[in-house]
Design an enzyme around this catalytic site. Structure first.
Site, short mmCIF file in Angstrom:
data_model
loop_
_atom_site.label_atom_id
_atom_site.label_comp_id
_atom_site.label_asym_id
_atom_site.label_seq_id
_atom_site.Cartn_x
_atom_site.Cartn_y
_atom_site.Cartn_z
N GLU A 109 2.89 6.98 -2.55
CA GLU A 109 2.68 8.13 -3.43
C GLU A 109 3.15 9.45 -2.81
OE1 GLU A 109 -0.39 4.98 -3.73
OE2 GLU A 109 -0.11 6.50 -2.17
N ASP A 160 -8.62 3.96 -3.82
CA ASP A 160 -9.74 4.22 -2.91
C ASP A 160 -10.95 4.78 -3.65
OD1 ASP A 160 -7.99 3.37 -1.02
OD2 ASP A 160 -7.60 5.34 -0.16
N ASP A 219 0.84 -1.19 0.00
CA ASP A 219 0.00 0.00 0.00
C ASP A 219 0.88 1.25 0.00
OD1 ASP A 219 -2.33 1.43 0.02
OD2 ASP A 219 -3.05 0.68 1.94
#
Length: 739
Positions: A438, A500, A435
């Site tokens: 970024e 998401d 995960d």
């Protein structure tokens, strides 16, 4: 980045110097080197006090031509992407000169640079011009500090670069009439990029914004070519927007490198592009099965986990992977890579018990170390975390209090991080969800001296590669991760999911657009959160998303603050899950073979319609349907009522679910119950049909059926590869349609 005020004028505070002519052209070592003055040279005095641009054309592999534009060559050079197919010691091109200028041939792709006044660089294939760069297409631009830049990102980058005047290089390539642009990574807006401004800068912005987790500065068009901008930092694209006749891409600095990639079709372009950037690994067959997650911030322990697994078994729902999201570790300790002893006192025993139930185990990780983690001091003391210019550890409180970021450019830090994962693998963890990755800061210094702007997107590549390597080390197991962030080359480390999304029909549709856009960048395997991530879906959204999820390459139930077990919605949701999960298991001989094809050729498993039907203009803008492999058309239902509108190309198509035959070449409107959707088999297809519906990783040859569908003639051979690598070819007679 926009530099102009309409067609005629530059913005106030912007100055531009354009390549005006090919003053001289040299052919050497299979390259063309062009000196391009920024003024038409009329007298010898015109050569003084005047910048020139040097444009070098090369051919790294057949069918690809590289273009390097340089102003000053003595400054810092952004490193390009890791391109496994690029061999700087070899030259695939043939350079030649004549009175009209120079040509560089790379297979059937030819670049022509015209000599004399009037800048003109064209790219041709088999005598057809693909695109051209003409007057005012190559520019060296200075943007004054007083100019209001376009958006928050440009302001942030300006501050990082020291403020003041900013220098850019841009290239514009002409668009033909009817030419459409696709790609540029995971983008959630319209699939056709014409008219859009796109910034390739990885960001955690959700699926309902112009930002993207996976930025890939590569686009391809419906005219037989693609363009890769070999710049891992910020690239600003204006796709038929600032100048509606051109695609413009701009980078800060003194150097711009890009590649033209050619091919008969978009699939051919992708094959060459992935030959340059690397092919996706083939995920293990078990990974194509159902992934069930604890969800993101829910409360759970081993009893909760067992209740979910028991619930699947009791309801006859196939399950392959159980995923532990972030709270398998103790709060504030992310990451310490230690099971929270308060809820998992016996992790080795628990993992053993899960394996005894024939399940694989996935755990969530990220590349950050919270200050409370026992590992923070260890990593900081050894210089394994990103540092500020004064040598202190870069920290902030967003996400984890006082967190630092692992510096994967430090080989020792990379090994240290990998060793933590190896310990988990030794416990019995089979794969990792990688995960985040970024929010990479600019006010840092990297161990290897990399430029922070150039490392922003590349960080995701280093992070996922480090994790993937650990899994590849395990004897007898193919590697697979579940990754969120990526850039060029990220497709080599599957699988990626769409980030998401909200739990709505609109977000379901935008998720599909993101996945189809990403597929144009060579990403062969893609997934999404069934039911959406943010919020709790109503039963209608959940059930429609289930069908879509199991007709994707990989299928995962995951949410934010609520569970995604089907019985949490209604009993019909359980039935829908059973129908589509078992359907996917039956389709595994077909799906796995398409996965083999993706690994061998770069053609994605989930395919935009444009890849399969390049000669059908009706598919040009379609982004609510796709091909699952080459023979199955899927049109997810994005409405509670079950109404769906979709397009069938020419031929006689067959509904896989009902057997109904429908003539294509037209739009259809249908209404479907929750256990159905438009799922049509291509005319003349031979579909390998598996004998089991309880798991994805079985011997596909044992009990295999060939389902032959109308619309073809003669005999057709297909190959089926089993998970153990055994490949066999089967032949079917298309003259007598049977099942």
């Amino acid at each position: 980045m926009r530099f102009t005020d309409g067609f005629w004028q530059l913005r106030e505070g912007v100055s531009a110097l354009y390549a005006r002519k090919a003053h001289d052209i040299e052919a050497k070592d299979g390259r063309l080197v062009v000196t391009a003055p920024t003024k038409v040279i009329e007298t010898r005095g015109d050569t003084l006090n005047r910048p020139v641009l040097t444009v070098t054309l090369s051919a790294p592999i057949e069918g690809v031509i590289g273009v390097l534009i340089e102003h000053h060559t003595g400054g810092r050079i952004h490193e390009g992407f890791d391109l496994p197919g690029l061999d700087p010691t070899s030259a695939a091109g043939v350079a030649s000169l004549d009175a009209s200028g120079g040509t560089l041939a790379s297979g059937d792709l030819v670049a022509r640079i015209a000599a004399g006044e009037g800048w003109n660089l064209s790219f041709e294939r088999a005598g057809t011009v693909l695109t051209t760069a003409e007057e005012k297409s190559v520019a060296l631009l200075d943007v004054a500090e007083s100019v209001a830049l376009d958006g928050q990102l440009e302001d942030q980058l300006r501050r990082h670069r020291g403020g003041g005047s900013q220098r850019y290089l841009h290239q514009q390539l002409n668009l033909g009439v009817g030419e459409l642009v696709y790609g540029l990574g995971e983008r959630f807006g319209p699939l056709v990029k014409n008219g859009q401004s796109i910034e390739t800068w990885n960001a955690d912005g959700g699926t309902s914004s112009e930002q993207a987790y996976k930025n890939v500065p590569f686009y391809l068009t419906n005219r037989g070519y693609g363009v890769l901008v070999d710049h891992p930092g910020h690239v600003s694209f204006e796709v038929g927007s600032e100048n509606v006749e051109r695609v413009q891409f701009a980078v800060a600095g003194e150097r711009l490198q890009y590649y033209i990639v050619s091919g008969d079709t978009q699939r051919d372009v992708l094959e060459r592009y992935t030959a340059l950037t690397g092919r996706p690994a083939l995920p293990p067959a078990w990974s194509f099965g159902t992934w069930l997650s604890t969800s993101f911030t829910t409360d759970y322990d081993e009893q909760t986990v067992n209740s979910f697994i028991d619930g699947f078994a009791e309801r006859d729902l196939p399950l392959s992977v159980f995923h532990f999201d972030c709270f398998w570790m103790r709060e504030f300790n992310w990451c310490d890579f230690e099971w929270d002893p308060r809820v998992f006192p016996d992790p080795e025993g628990m993992l053993r018990r899960l394996h005894e139930r024939d399940l694989k185990v996935s755990v969530w990780v990220n590349p950050y170390i919270g200050q409370r983690s026992p590992l923070f001091a260890e990593a900081a003391g050894q210089g394994f975390l990103l540092q500020r210019s004064d040598g202190t550890v870069w920290q902030w409180d967003m996400w984890q209090a006082g967190m630092g970021i692992v510096d994967f450019t430090n080989p020792d830090a990379r090994r240290w991080y990998q060793d933590k994962l190896r310990a988990l693998a030794a416990q019995g963890v089979d794969t990792f969800k990688t995960d985040f990755g970024e929010r990479v800061p600019l006010d840092v210094r990297w161990h290897d001296g990399s430029d922070p702007e150039g490392m922003h997107n590349r960080f995701a590549q280093l992070y996922n590669e480090a994790v993937f390597e650990v899994l590849q080390e395990r004897e007898g197991q193919d590697a697979v991760v579940f990754a969120r962030s990526a850039t060029v080359g990220g497709h080599r480390f599957p699988v990626h999911w769409g980030g998401d999304s909200a739990s709505t029909f609109a977000s379901m549709a935008e998720s599909l657009r993101g996945g189809l856009s990403l597929a144009f960048g060579g990403f062969g395997f893609w997934s999404h959160d069934i039911g959406g991530f943010e919020g709790t879906p109503d039963p209608a959204v959940f059930k429609r998303w289930v069908a879509f999820g199991f007709l994707s390459s990989h299928s995962r139930f995951h949410g934010s603050r609520s569970y995604r077990v089907p019985w949490a919605f209604d009993e019909e949701a359980v039935d829908v899950t059973r129908v589509f999960s078992k359907l996917k298991m039956r389709l595994m001989p077909y799906l796995y073979q398409r996965g083999v094809e993706a690994a061998q050729t770069g053609t994605p498993l989930m395919r935009p319609m444009q890849l399969e039907f390049p000669d059908d203009p009706s598919v040009a803008y379609l982004d609510r349907q796709y091909m699952l492999g080459g023979d199955l058309l899927v049109a997810p239902v994005f409405s509670e009522t079950g109404e769906v509108e979709f397009y069938l190309p020419e031929g006689e198509w067959t509904s896989l679910l009902t057997g109904e035959r429908v003539t294509g070449g037209r739009w259809l409107r249908e209404t479907h119950g929750y256990q159905s959707l438009p799922l049509y088999v291509r005319p003349g297809a031979v579909l390998p049909w598996g004998a089991r519906d309880d798991r994805p990783d079985y011997d596909y040859h044992d009990g295999l059926q060939l389902r032959v569908f109308p619309g073809g003639a003669g005999r057709r051979s297909i190959t089926v590869t089993s998970p153990d690598g055994t490949a066999r070819t089967y032949t079917a007679d298309l003259e007598e349609p049977t099942e």
